[in-house]
Design a protein around this motif. Structure first.
Motif, mmCIF file in Angstrom:
data_model
loop_
_atom_site.group_PDB
_atom_site.id
_atom_site.type_symbol
_atom_site.label_atom_id
_atom_site.label_comp_id
_atom_site.label_asym_id
_atom_site.label_seq_id
_atom_site.Cartn_x
_atom_site.Cartn_y
_atom_site.Cartn_z
ATOM 1 N N PHE A 197 0.772 -1.180 0.540
ATOM 2 C CA PHE A 197 -0.057 0.130 -0.169
ATOM 3 C C PHE A 197 0.433 1.313 0.005
ATOM 4 N N VAL A 198 1.833 1.352 -0.807
ATOM 5 C CA VAL A 198 2.861 2.925 -0.454
ATOM 6 C C VAL A 198 3.095 2.829 -1.876
ATOM 7 N N PRO A 199 1.939 4.341 -2.031
ATOM 8 C CA PRO A 199 1.992 5.094 -3.055
ATOM 9 C C PRO A 199 2.801 4.695 -4.248
ATOM 10 N N PHE A 200 3.209 4.562 -5.828
ATOM 11 C CA PHE A 200 3.785 4.763 -6.547
ATOM 12 C C PHE A 200 5.014 3.521 -6.545
ATOM 13 N N ASN A 238 4.841 -1.713 -16.400
ATOM 14 C CA ASN A 238 4.199 -0.767 -16.946
ATOM 15 C C ASN A 238 2.873 -0.048 -16.087
ATOM 16 N N GLY A 239 3.482 -0.152 -14.648
ATOM 17 C CA GLY A 239 2.105 -0.497 -13.745
ATOM 18 C C GLY A 239 2.546 0.896 -12.427
ATOM 19 N N SER A 240 1.538 1.324 -12.478
ATOM 20 C CA SER A 240 1.484 2.781 -11.666
ATOM 21 C C SER A 240 1.740 2.786 -9.957
ATOM 22 N N GLY A 241 1.423 1.788 -9.539
ATOM 23 C CA GLY A 241 1.995 1.295 -7.730
ATOM 24 C C GLY A 241 0.683 2.792 -7.869
ATOM 25 N N ILE A 242 -0.273 2.499 -8.089
ATOM 26 C CA ILE A 242 -1.618 3.592 -7.359
ATOM 27 C C ILE A 242 -2.578 2.445 -6.849
ATOM 28 N N GLY A 243 -3.015 1.455 -7.707
ATOM 29 C CA GLY A 243 -4.233 1.134 -7.590
ATOM 30 C C GLY A 243 -4.509 0.120 -6.704
ATOM 31 N N LEU A 244 -3.976 -0.454 -5.781
ATOM 32 C CA LEU A 244 -3.983 -1.087 -4.034
ATOM 33 C C LEU A 244 -4.583 0.274 -3.182
ATOM 34 N N VAL A 245 -3.545 1.222 -3.082
ATOM 35 C CA VAL A 245 -3.384 2.370 -2.395
ATOM 36 C C VAL A 245 -4.907 3.718 -2.554
ATOM 37 N N LEU A 246 -5.349 3.450 -3.998
ATOM 38 C CA LEU A 246 -6.269 4.676 -4.013
ATOM 39 C C LEU A 246 -7.652 3.387 -4.103
ATOM 40 N N SER A 247 -7.656 1.566 -3.959
ATOM 41 C CA SER A 247 -8.569 1.896 -3.566
ATOM 42 C C SER A 247 -8.704 0.862 -2.179
ATOM 43 N N ARG A 248 -7.661 1.010 -1.372
ATOM 44 C CA ARG A 248 -8.171 1.553 -0.098
ATOM 45 C C ARG A 248 -8.277 2.700 0.667
ATOM 46 N N GLN A 249 -7.919 3.895 -0.381
ATOM 47 C CA GLN A 249 -8.630 4.667 0.353
ATOM 48 C C GLN A 249 -10.102 5.062 0.362
ATOM 49 N N ILE A 250 -10.212 4.279 -0.603
ATOM 50 C CA ILE A 250 -11.711 4.415 -1.190
ATOM 51 C C ILE A 250 -12.598 4.398 -0.556
ATOM 52 N N ALA A 251 -12.389 3.129 0.225
ATOM 53 C CA ALA A 251 -12.391 1.814 1.522
ATOM 54 C C ALA A 251 -12.678 2.696 2.122
ATOM 55 N N GLU A 252 -11.812 3.844 2.821
ATOM 56 C CA GLU A 252 -11.582 3.889 4.098
ATOM 57 C C GLU A 252 -12.379 5.463 3.582
ATOM 58 N N ALA A 253 -12.825 5.635 3.261
ATOM 59 C CA ALA A 253 -13.551 7.428 2.895
ATOM 60 C C ALA A 253 -14.624 7.019 3.251
ATOM 61 N N HIS A 254 -15.528 5.875 3.140
ATOM 62 C CA HIS A 254 -16.831 5.480 3.058
ATOM 63 C C HIS A 254 -16.952 4.052 4.215
ATOM 64 N N GLY A 255 -16.059 4.467 6.133
ATOM 65 C CA GLY A 255 -15.581 3.785 6.565
ATOM 66 C C GLY A 255 -15.556 2.453 6.345
#
Length: 77
Positions: free
Chosen positions: A29-32, A38-55
């Protein structure tokens, strides 16, 4: 004075595989951070942030005592 019991109804979504597992879970879950060419390193980080933003929560770890890994998404209803 009042007292009450608060209960939260949650949904859990488990995804498990029987592949080789995760070689290094420290950077999941480390950004980037990516191990893909060809990965960007944002997939898991963004997914966790979305989940946490919704509790909710998102975890990803190796399956204890078994091959593969498991992801768990918990979200309140």
């Amino acid at each position: 004075m009042s007292a009450g019991l608060k209960t939260t109804v949650r949904v859990e979504i488990w995804i498990r595989d029987d592949g080789p597992g995760l070689a290094n879970t420290a950077n999941l879950f480390v950004p980037f951070f990516t191990t893909k060419v060809n990965g960007s390193g944002i997939g898991l980080v963004l997914s966790r942030q979305i989940a946490e933003a919704h509790g909710g929560t998102l975890t990803l770890e190796n399956r204890p005592g078994l091959r593969g890994c498991e992801a768990l998404l918990r979200m309140p209803l």
